[in-house]
Write a protein that holds these residues in place. Sequence first.
Motif, short mmCIF file in Angstrom:
data_model
loop_
_atom_site.label_atom_id
_atom_site.label_comp_id
_atom_site.label_asym_id
_atom_site.label_seq_id
_atom_site.Cartn_x
_atom_site.Cartn_y
_atom_site.Cartn_z
N ILE A 111 3.30 11.16 -6.90
CA ILE A 111 2.19 10.68 -6.05
C ILE A 111 0.83 10.80 -6.73
N GLU A 112 0.80 11.46 -7.90
CA GLU A 112 -0.47 11.53 -8.64
C GLU A 112 -0.54 10.28 -9.52
N LEU A 113 -1.29 9.28 -9.05
CA LEU A 113 -1.28 7.97 -9.70
C LEU A 113 -2.69 7.54 -10.05
N LEU A 146 -12.99 -6.87 -8.52
CA LEU A 146 -13.59 -8.00 -7.82
C LEU A 146 -14.57 -8.60 -8.83
N LEU A 147 -14.04 -9.51 -9.65
CA LEU A 147 -14.79 -10.00 -10.80
C LEU A 147 -15.00 -11.50 -10.71
N ILE A 148 -16.21 -11.94 -11.07
CA ILE A 148 -16.40 -13.38 -11.29
C ILE A 148 -16.19 -13.61 -12.78
N ASP A 149 -15.06 -14.20 -13.09
CA ASP A 149 -14.69 -14.40 -14.49
C ASP A 149 -15.48 -15.56 -15.08
N SER A 150 -15.46 -16.68 -14.34
CA SER A 150 -16.20 -17.85 -14.81
C SER A 150 -16.43 -18.79 -13.64
N THR A 153 -4.88 4.15 -10.61
CA THR A 153 -4.87 2.69 -10.45
C THR A 153 -5.38 2.06 -11.73
N PHE A 189 0.81 -1.22 0.00
CA PHE A 189 0.00 0.00 0.00
C PHE A 189 0.84 1.27 0.00
N GLU A 190 2.07 1.21 -0.53
CA GLU A 190 2.90 2.42 -0.61
C GLU A 190 2.75 2.99 -2.01
N PHE A 191 1.91 4.04 -2.11
CA PHE A 191 1.49 4.54 -3.42
C PHE A 191 2.40 5.66 -3.91
#
Lengths: 50, 221
Positions: free
Chosen positions: A32-34, A42-46, A36, A22-24
């Motif tokens: 520091i302007e990042l 958080l995906l259900i792919d299959s 993501t 968690f070091e962004f």
Amino acid sequence: MDELPVSVECLACGAVSKIDNFEFTCSACGGIELKTISGDELLIDSMEGE
Amino acid sequence: MEIKIYEKVMSANDAIASEIRKLLSANNIIALNVIGSPGSGKTTVLEAVIPMLLKKKPPVESAVIEGDLATAYDAERLGSLGITAVQVNTGSGCHLDANLIYKPLKELLLEKINIIFIENVGNLVCPSQFDLGENAKIAVLSVSEGDDKAAKYPLLFRVASCVVLNKIDLLPYSNFNKERFWGQVRKINPNITCFEISAANGEGVEEFINWICKYKMCNEK
């Protein structure tokens, strides 16, 4: 379950960094302007069934 | 057999959160989702902030949606300030989700409200993961919880716009190291806004209120 690393794009220099603990900060320029770009999905792919 | 789904787990929540965001925006209301551990002082912070917002010229009118597993204690406390405070009981649920606040939100007199504070269920983990349609998340942490909590529970501090360190009147009686705490917070979220307050004696509350008013001005139409 596949866990993807957190990846960010630096808005200052454009470099893509992987984030640990968690070091962004940008690994290239320390920015520091990042934005993501992956790692917070958080995906259900299959699913598998018989 | 593999069945392709490719669906976001949070899609149902996010659809309702999006409806809430539209409803708030149509009424020019700012919603702040207040998150912290049980006992960090979330309700006491609101008790300090809400009357001072009412004294602003023009007055800033607040309403509160309160999340707790059980009881209406907090809604009663905040309702006694003369504002509308609605209690949501989650039973065994450890966080509020968008569906839980949509109905009570629609029952508020939205045209009379400038800011809605959503006081989440006391929990430093799960509430950070649910979009409630708010404009910003506010993290409340108290001195008595210890200076290592941002590092141990980083997600909240990553998604919050502002951190309120509460109970600073207890600093002389604790080993809380402010430099260590804020250093860890800034590693997780370098752009976060930080306040040190004592909701109990009023120290630092004015600065926090000024931030809320400025945030409201920047985000309303």
